[in-house]
Design a protein around this motif. Structure first.
Motif, PDB file in Angstrom:
ATOM      1  N   TRP A  73       0.670  -1.233   0.097  1.00 17.47           N
ATOM      2  CA  TRP A  73      -0.110   0.016  -0.007  1.00 17.47           C
ATOM      3  C   TRP A  73       0.909   1.252   0.106  1.00 17.47           C
ATOM      4  O   TRP A  73       0.507   2.198  -0.666  1.00 17.47           O
ATOM      5  CB  TRP A  73      -0.918  -0.068   1.282  1.00 17.47           C
ATOM      6  N   ILE A 125       2.176   1.481  -3.592  1.00 21.18           N
ATOM      7  CA  ILE A 125       0.896   1.976  -4.296  1.00 21.18           C
ATOM      8  C   ILE A 125       0.547   3.588  -4.409  1.00 21.18           C
ATOM      9  O   ILE A 125       0.615   4.130  -5.421  1.00 21.18           O
ATOM     10  CB  ILE A 125      -0.423   1.096  -4.046  1.00 21.18           C
ATOM     11  N   GLY A 184      -1.629  -3.103  -8.185  1.00 14.24           N
ATOM     12  CA  GLY A 184      -2.551  -3.899  -7.553  1.00 14.24           C
ATOM     13  C   GLY A 184      -2.682  -5.433  -7.960  1.00 14.24           C
ATOM     14  O   GLY A 184      -3.131  -6.152  -7.114  1.00 14.24           O
ATOM     15  N   PHE A 234      -0.934  -6.850  -4.952  1.00 15.52           N
ATOM     16  CA  PHE A 234      -1.845  -6.823  -3.945  1.00 15.52           C
ATOM     17  C   PHE A 234      -2.999  -8.018  -3.934  1.00 15.52           C
ATOM     18  O   PHE A 234      -3.266  -8.491  -3.220  1.00 15.52           O
ATOM     19  CB  PHE A 234      -2.431  -5.566  -4.016  1.00 15.52           C
ATOM     20  N   ALA A 262      -7.180   1.380   1.508  1.00 16.18           N
ATOM     21  CA  ALA A 262      -7.730   1.742   0.148  1.00 16.18           C
ATOM     22  C   ALA A 262      -8.328   3.213   0.110  1.00 16.18           C
ATOM     23  O   ALA A 262      -8.369   3.967  -0.798  1.00 16.18           O
ATOM     24  CB  ALA A 262      -8.825   0.571   0.061  1.00 16.18           C
ATOM     25  N   GLY A 317      -5.541   1.402 -10.082  1.00 18.29           N
ATOM     26  CA  GLY A 317      -5.120   0.021  -9.944  1.00 18.29           C
ATOM     27  C   GLY A 317      -6.051  -0.882  -9.489  1.00 18.29           C
ATOM     28  O   GLY A 317      -7.209  -0.745  -8.976  1.00 18.29           O
ATOM     29  N   GLN A 318      -5.955  -2.114  -9.692  1.00 19.64           N
ATOM     30  CA  GLN A 318      -6.899  -3.116  -9.219  1.00 19.64           C
ATOM     31  C   GLN A 318      -6.771  -3.260  -7.724  1.00 19.64           C
ATOM     32  O   GLN A 318      -7.826  -3.984  -7.079  1.00 19.64           O
ATOM     33  CB  GLN A 318      -6.344  -4.287  -9.746  1.00 19.64           C
ATOM     34  N   GLU A 319      -6.059  -2.608  -6.835  1.00 21.01           N
ATOM     35  CA  GLU A 319      -6.114  -2.365  -5.496  1.00 21.01           C
ATOM     36  C   GLU A 319      -7.279  -1.696  -5.014  1.00 21.01           C
ATOM     37  O   GLU A 319      -7.690  -2.142  -3.850  1.00 21.01           O
ATOM     38  CB  GLU A 319      -4.714  -1.730  -5.038  1.00 21.01           C
TER      39      GLU A 319
END
Length: 638
Positions: A112, A115, A233, A236, A287, A305-307
């Motif tokens: 995180w 990211i 992500g 993640f 998040a 991103g997919q996170e």
């Protein structure tokens, strides 16, 4: 021969002289430790008290402990396994799953940080100014991201040296901080609170996990360079899948960790639920913070991103849990009654029973007490809701290569992202405000203290970033006091209230029969079985309780436990109650000062009969408490 009464208090901070039932000027400090002290009454030095409250409340940085809550929950999960009579393989597998969850949580925080710092701030925001700025932004992002684990490692190492490194002169044995935990080491071990080198080794392992996580981030940066985002992500999602696997393994291994009295268990698969709560809190808050940064930096939703693919599940979980909590509270309300109490027939001067108003108050308090003992169910409910909402979110977006929240129409997507960006980061901020305000509000302080004192009781065996435990100092010091008083005075009464009874059991457990036979144990409002025994059966279940009961000698002192039906924390310590140990104290009080006279110089008067509801407080003002102390003095005397 002097028979001293050594008291140890419960949660709520430092009680000072109030623990002895006197005003501050009527008590004297006879020993001063690091955030601890031993006090005695000036007029009656036989009554002493060990004050450990400042170990958990005297830190100006306590509100920031909220940020370490996920690590603390994972650490607590490792102690909530079944008792040692179960399969050794299951025990090792449970601990292995918790250690895996702890390592994955460290990796999650590292990812995180990368990211937000490397991708959002460095690559996308600063990178808008050109290729050179993009390279500079990524390097700067790595430095910012590395600061998160560096701060966590520094805090863990500093608190290890200040609070967990063994010191000479404490405890009853040689506390050398041995490097390894024994497979079935319990509270009877003299080294239980002396594993400094083990924590240092654990810190090293999590440093390796952090380095490996950053190596994976560097690889993704090299692979994804030139794309709209760095695709971190995907890492993640891999870590998240492994977290779900470890939670599933824990749920199977620890479906019901309770001991002999399984029907009293407050919840099932609590280790798995605690890890799930840690994962939900950490990922949800991170998040939300990442979403907030993305919006502030002007990063469009199709470049997220997919996170952030499960951001809606975090919001859904919080809303559903709030509804579930309201339903749970409504169902628990009004389940108890006080019909057996006699009605008042005379005036308030010499009451002989309860008024209808007081009867209703007693019934409400009994209902609250019964509900409080089932409060850990809420952790299991939250865990189930989070996993369910996450699965539903994934099913609704099976193609993870599509932009985040692509199934949500643009107007609703804007509203959802705005709510998530405000709600999720606001959770830890609100929690920190509550902790800060607890220093000014007695009721709030007790609630916050109960939470922290339970979570920080346990040594950092499973996650080094957890909040440092207060027991590494409190238990050895209390052990030393007990040993010193018994050897000097030939006898001792240990009077422990609430959380103090848990500390007392931990301090008395390693002692031999020769010591315990000269010691009377008086616990009141004790959560030993009502809470700890059901959540941590290997350490506070019926086997350890029975062991201590058998090693205390009734001919000198023995063990007496006082509890009330109106007490939300305390309860019987021997299953559903053993008349030889557990004594249910009437609430309201029924015995008057006329029928049970006390010494004129006793600073703690008896409670007024049929006057109020005490709940968890004022056990020392009960006639049964004073009668037990008298009996202990008689037995242990010449």
């Amino acid at each position: 021969m002097t028979i001293r009464e050594l008291r140890i208090h419960g949660v709520g901070g430092s009680p000072g002289a109030a623990m002895l039932g006197v005003k501050p000027g009527d008590a004297k400090v006879i020993r001063q430790g690091r955030r601890t002290q031993v006090l005695a009454r000036r007029r009656d030095p036989r009554v002493e008290g060990y004050d450990w409250g400042r170990l958990t409340t005297d830190s100006p940085l306590q509100p920031l402990w909220v940020l370490l809550l996920p690590f603390t929950l994972v650490n607590v999960a490792g102690w909530a396994h079944g008792d040692f009579s179960s399969s050794r393989r299951r025990l090792l597998a449970t601990r292995g799953a918790v250690h895996a969850s702890a390592g994955l949580l460290t990796a999650t925080y590292t990812l995180w940080a990368a990211i937000i710092g490397v991708d959002y701030v460095g690559y996308q925001a600063i990178g808008r100014w050109g290729e050179t700025a993009q390279v500079f932004g990524v390097v700067l992002g790595f430095l910012l991201a590395a600061g998160v684990p560096a701060v966590l490692m520094t805090i863990a190492n500093v608190t290890r040296r200040r609070f967990e490194k063994p010191e000479a002169g404490y405890g009853i044995g040689t506390r050398d901080g041995q490097a390894r935990w024994a497979a079935q080491e319990d509270l009877r071990s003299e080294q239980f609170f002396a594993h400094d080198r083990s924590l240092k080794k654990l810190l090293g392992w999590h440093g390796v996990i952090t380095a490996m996580s950053f190596a994976a981030v560097v690889w993704m940066v090299l692979v994804q360079w030139g794309e709209p985002n760095l695709g971190l992500g995907r890492l993640f999602l891999l870590v998240g899948a492994l977290q779900v696997g470890s939670i599933a393994a824990l749920a199977v291994l620890c479906w019901n960790p309770a001991g002999r009295y399984a029907d009293l268990s407050a919840g099932r698969a609590l280790p798995a639920a605690a890890v799930t709560l840690a994962v939900a809190l950490s990922n949800g808050v991170c998040a939300g913070f990442a979403l907030l940064v993305a919006q502030l930096m002007g990063i469009p939703w199709d470049r997220w991103g997919q996170e952030l693919g499960l951001i809606e599940s975090f919001v859904t979980t919080v809303v559903l849990w709030a509804v579930a909590f309201g339903v749970w509270r409504a169902r628990r309300r009004g389940r108890a009654n006080a019909d057996e109490l006699p009605s008042r027939t005379v005036g308030d001067d010499e009451p002989d029973g309860v008024t209808e108003e007081l009867r209703a108050q007693v019934a409400r308090q009994r209902s609250r007490a019964a509900a409080a003992r089932r409060a850990p169910q809420l952790v299991t409910v939250f865990a189930g809701l989070f996993l369910l909402s996450a699965v539903v979110s994934v099913v609704m977006r099976l193609d993870l290569s599509q932009p985040v929240m692509d199934w949500v129409p643009p107007p609703q997507r804007s509203v959802l992202s705005t709510v998530a960006a405000m709600l999720l980061p606001g959770i830890p901020v609100a929690a920190m405000v509550v902790v800060w305000q607890s220093s000014r509000n007695a009721v709030l302080r007790r609630t916050v203290a109960i939470t922290w004192d339970v979570l920080t009781f346990w040594p950092r065996r499973y996650h080094p970033f957890a909040v440092r435990p207060f027991t590494e100092r409190a238990v050895p010091e209390f052990q030393g006091l007990i040993t010193e008083r018994i050897r000097r005075d030939e006898g001792l009464i240990v009077s422990a209230h609430s959380q103090g009874s848990v500390l007392a059991l931990a301090a008395l457990a390693p002692m031999g029969a020769a010591m315990l036979h000269r010691c009377g144990v008086l616990t009141s409002g004790s959560p030993i079985t009502a809470l700890y025994g059901q959540v941590f059966p290997a350490y506070f279940g019926q086997r350890p309780v029975d062991d201590l009961k058998e090693r205390t000698d009734p001919s000198c002192g023995g063990w007496v436990n006082l509890y009330r039906l109106t007490d939300p924390i305390g309860g019987p310590v021997v299953g559903r109650g053993d008349p030889a140990v557990d004594v249910c104290v009437p609430d309201p009080a029924e015995v008057s000062a006329v029928s049970f006279p006390i010494a004129p110089d006793d600073p703690e008067p008896l409670r007024q009969p049929w006057a109020d509801v005490a709940g968890h407080r004022d056990y020392q003002n009960e006639s049964v408490y004073k009668a037990t102390v008298r009996e202990f003095r008689r037995r242990c005397g010449p």
